[in-house]
Scaffold this active site. Structure first.
Site, PDB file in Angstrom:
ATOM      1  N   LYS A   4      18.583   4.709   6.220  1.00 53.06           N
ATOM      2  CA  LYS A   4      19.301   5.663   7.075  1.00 53.06           C
ATOM      3  C   LYS A   4      18.897   5.475   8.535  1.00 53.06           C
ATOM      4  CE  LYS A   4      18.150   9.415   8.808  1.00 53.06           C
ATOM      5  NZ  LYS A   4      17.401  10.643   9.108  1.00 53.06           N
ATOM      6  N   THR A  13      15.293  13.147  12.847  1.00 47.42           N
ATOM      7  CA  THR A  13      15.656  11.843  13.388  1.00 47.42           C
ATOM      8  C   THR A  13      17.164  11.678  13.296  1.00 47.42           C
ATOM      9  OG1 THR A  13      13.551  10.860  12.749  1.00 47.42           O
ATOM     10  CG2 THR A  13      15.396   9.351  13.073  1.00 47.42           C
ATOM     11  N   LYS A  19      12.527   7.466  19.332  1.00 49.45           N
ATOM     12  CA  LYS A  19      12.205   7.587  17.903  1.00 49.45           C
ATOM     13  C   LYS A  19      12.858   6.441  17.115  1.00 49.45           C
ATOM     14  CE  LYS A  19      11.186   9.227  13.781  1.00 49.45           C
ATOM     15  NZ  LYS A  19       9.882   8.883  13.178  1.00 49.45           N
TER      16      LYS A  19
END
Lengths: 288, 288
Positions: A241, A95, A172
């Protein structure tokens, strides 16, 4: 087929195990060598450098922690770009920011290599159950060639978002933001119901059979209504994150995302309170 | 069975029509008399006062706009409390504060009447399709007697939350908050995907087949990804009213609900910008 696999973390390990169990010959590499043990026990070959791995395989999967880790496995003397044979495909499940995917795709092209963005939705137990969903974007030839391998890797679904290399990572990030937002909403409402004397098990039994009959609400309402934040499948710093990537992407397109900002604040608060080891679905606890 | 029905708005009308079509004899009352026409056309009897309605029926349903409207139909010389025969049941479908439900239940009990809290989840088209969900709380005898009638009223599900009179309205507020939060999240993520060049139809096709395969995400992603906020099934001021009830309930139990506050701010912004006629799922537009 000989496949390289870089990154044996929480998600990388079950994905790699699925590939092995589907009959592929796997060459694995992980910075922390001990993590290769579950794979070598089932027949994978551990390599002690990315160079060694790249020399064996024309297809390499990677799933590493962040944008810089992706840059690090690709570039430099020890990187994939320097050692993969021309025509090879690098499938990056990590990701990362869409712009980083574009940067990587350009570098791969300069080296005669193909880069496919293939981020995954699925907690470890979902991957093991082969119910994960991969989202892919990149060149059509790479998408067609890799799609069956992603099914072997545990993908119940492989969702093709076309040529634009940034698309898969954008989707995503949208998905992880939606999950974080659902966690905050489930948390705030569950606390309200509890504080008001309502049976929250009954409430979630109803919601997950009706309005919110979706995997995300099943999984996260069970965690949140039972306050089962440990052991974490995905810790607070990892969630933070991803939410930071969402906000970076919003910034790149000059967009405000106030709900994403709220999630960031809550996660930072919890980490500063020493609660970073909890599952990221504990996000609403920051308000107590 | 002779049933009274007070409140023929967007949701009241299809609920009352379902009761009629299920074979019940319906006596209807609405402040604006014209709204009784669709019901009388199908055999309902329009009454010109709550008193007249109360004298005909031992079971009365009501669905009105807010807590004060509920107080108004119950109390005073023209109210249900003064005119219902002892032992009658008042089934209140309106979305109100749990404390108001408790206040009403106590008043009904003083008059030898039974009050059942029965808020409903379902937009008008969902009610017409008999796929609504009623949430009930109150005395067991009333719950058991009214449950089959709520099925006749369009309830695919009737969810029993027991004796505590405040439970059903608390669950309803939690549900509406969850829907509002999902709308904000769908809106922010859809805008991010659009701004990033992603095909949002494809994105929502994927999410609603996988992680977010739930009615709320199907309904609201279709509205939001197509920006189809008119005609509104539920306008911004109605959504704001409910979110304010959520925050009042949070206040009563000394809880912060930052996501609910964010929704309130966005709705107030949109109303102040003259966008109150839009469907409440437009909530995230406040950030543009």
């Amino acid at each position: 087929m000989k496949i390289g696999f870089i990154g044996l973390g929480n998600l990388g390990t079950p994905i790699a195990l699925n590939l092995l169990e589907s009959g592929h010959q796997l060459f694995v590499y992980n910075r922390t060598t001990a993590k290769t043990a579950p794979l070598t026990a089932k027949g994978a070959v551990a390599t002690n450098s990315i160079e060694a791995l790249a020399k064996e395989c024309h297809i390499v999967f990677s799933i590493v922690s962040d944008d810089n880790a992706v840059r690090s496995i690709c570039t430099g003397e020890q990187g994939l770009l320097a050692h993969l044979a021309p025509g090879s495909i690098h499938v990056n499940i990590s990701t990362i920011l869409p712009a980083t995917a574009a940067e990587m795709a350009a570098l791969h092209e300069q080296h005669g290599l193909n880069y496919l963005a293939a981020p995954v939705f699925g907690r470890p137990e979902i991957v093991t159950a082969r119910k994960a969903n991969f989202v892919i974007s990149g060149k059509e030839s790479a998408r067609k060639q890799i799609e069956p391998l992603l099914k072997d890797a545990g993908g119940a679904g492989v969702w093709d978002f076309g040529d634009m290399i940034t698309a898969a990572n954008t989707v995503k990030l949208c998905g992880n933001f939606l999950i974080g937002a659902a966690s905050e909403a489930i948390g705030e409402s569950t606390t309200l119901a509890q504080n008001s004397g309502v049976d929250t098990q009954k409430m979630w039994s109803m919601f997950t059979q009706t309005l919110f009959n979706a995997p995300i609400y099943h999984i996260y309402s069970a965690i949140i209504a039972n306050a089962k934040y440990e052991p974490a499948a995905f810790t607070m710093p990892l969630g933070l994150k991803d939410i930071k990537l969402v906000l970076q992407q919003a910034d790149q397109v000059n967009q405000n995302m106030p709900l994403a900002q709220l999630l960031q604040q809550h996660m930072e608060t919890l980490i500063s309170q020493g609660k970073g080891h909890l599952d990221w679905s504990a996000v609403s606890l920051a308000t107590h």
